[in-house]
Scaffold this active site. Structure first.
Site, PDB file in Angstrom:
ATOM      1  N   SER A  96       0.813  -1.223   0.000  1.00  0.00           N
ATOM      2  CA  SER A  96       0.000   0.000   0.000  1.00  0.00           C
ATOM      3  C   SER A  96       0.843   1.267   0.000  1.00  0.00           C
ATOM      4  CB  SER A  96      -0.927   0.008   1.219  1.00  0.00           C
ATOM      5  OG  SER A  96      -0.185  -0.130   2.427  1.00  0.00           O
ATOM      6  N   GLY A  98      -1.931  -4.147   0.963  1.00  0.00           N
ATOM      7  CA  GLY A  98      -2.056  -5.342   1.783  1.00  0.00           C
ATOM      8  C   GLY A  98      -1.150  -6.475   1.387  1.00  0.00           C
ATOM      9  N   HIS A 124       0.590   4.957   6.927  1.00  0.00           N
ATOM     10  CA  HIS A 124       0.717   5.403   5.538  1.00  0.00           C
ATOM     11  C   HIS A 124       1.078   6.886   5.475  1.00  0.00           C
ATOM     12  CE1 HIS A 124      -1.936   1.849   5.343  1.00  0.00           C
ATOM     13  NE2 HIS A 124      -1.186   1.587   4.267  1.00  0.00           N
ATOM     14  N   ASP A 130      -3.757   6.693  10.498  1.00  0.00           N
ATOM     15  CA  ASP A 130      -3.383   5.356  10.954  1.00  0.00           C
ATOM     16  C   ASP A 130      -1.920   5.260  11.380  1.00  0.00           C
ATOM     17  OD1 ASP A 130      -1.996   5.438   8.553  1.00  0.00           O
ATOM     18  OD2 ASP A 130      -3.252   3.957   7.550  1.00  0.00           O
ATOM     19  N   ASN A 140       3.961  -5.533   5.758  1.00  0.00           N
ATOM     20  CA  ASN A 140       2.760  -6.242   6.213  1.00  0.00           C
ATOM     21  C   ASN A 140       3.098  -7.574   6.871  1.00  0.00           C
ATOM     22  OD1 ASN A 140       0.684  -4.388   5.433  1.00  0.00           O
ATOM     23  ND2 ASN A 140       1.069  -4.936   3.303  1.00  0.00           N
TER      24      ASN A 140
END
Length: 237
Positions: free
Chosen positions: A64, A101, A214, A211, A130
């Site tokens: 991402s 993801g 990012h 979050d 991830n």
């Protein structure tokens, strides 16, 4: 030789035909010149299109962060990279094959098809974040990266591995092992490496989305600035 144009008269005189006069010499010369220019333009356009299609490919395989999660179209660092490559005069097509993801296992599984389809000259691998965020086994992450680099190099591509850093709450030992594996894999394969995509701003939460994972649009140029020095030598050779 110019073919003459025949036009049928109306039904009141079915047997009659009229013959249009032949174009005058000045008109013929003008048509000839116009036709000549059309041929020149067509010949020029063909090779240009072919050169664009035949330009070497710079393939980005990431998650991402490289897919531009949470950003408007055109704001991500890979898009900025495409503009940078062009402005620096390098004849490369940048293809972004990043998926939000994705993990190193996912990248490893889909890389062979990407290599076959695009035949890249340079591959940037930006995966692993991830894996760690899910608490995955780092030996498996290392093995997946090893496999991806080996496959890309076997296909004739130069490879740049882009690393990541974990926040401290994942434990010091796990964090150290994760942070080091990108450089270790690169060293083993003599590949280029960026130790962390977030070098120089990873602690500045104002450059991250809510979050805190990012980066924001304003941080994308910082990411590119971290990648470019390691990537540029690969574009020269």
């Amino acid at each position: 030789m110019v073919e003459e144009l025949y036009v049928t008269r109306a039904r009141t005189a079915p047997q009659a035909r009229i013959i249009a006069p032949s174009p005058s010499k000045p008109l013929m010369l003008q048509l000839h010149r116009s036709f000549t220019w059309l041929i020149v333009i067509a010949l020029a356009a063909g090779p240009l299109s072919a050169r664009a299609a035949d330009a070497p490919v710079l393939l980005v395989v990431g998650d991402s962060i490289s897919a531009g999660f949470g950003l408007a179209g055109g704001e991500g660092w890979v898009t900025l990279l495409g503009a940078k490559v062009k402005s620096e005069g390098y004849d490369y097509r940048v293809i972004n094959a990043s998926i939000s993801g994705d993990t190193t296992a996912g990248g490893r599984a889909r890389l062979p098809a990407l290599l076959k389809q695009h035949r890249p000259a340079v591959v940037i691998v930006e995966l692993g974040g991830n894996d760690a965020l899910r608490g995955g086994d780092l030996a498996t992450t290392r093995a997946n990266l090893d496999s991806m680099v080996s496959s890309a190099q076997a296909a004739g591509a130069k490879v740049l591995i882009v690393g990541m850093q974990l926040p401290p709450n994942y434990g010091a030992a796990y964090g150290r092992e994760f942070n080091a594996l990108f450089t270790d894999v690169a060293k083993n394969h003599k590949a280029a490496v960026v130790s962390s995509l977030f070098n120089g701003f990873g602690e500045d939460f104002s450059l991250f989305q809510a979050d805190r994972v990012h980066p924001t649009a304003s941080a994308q140029s910082r990411i590119l600035a971290n990648v470019w020095p390691a990537l540029k030598p690969l574009l020269h050779s």
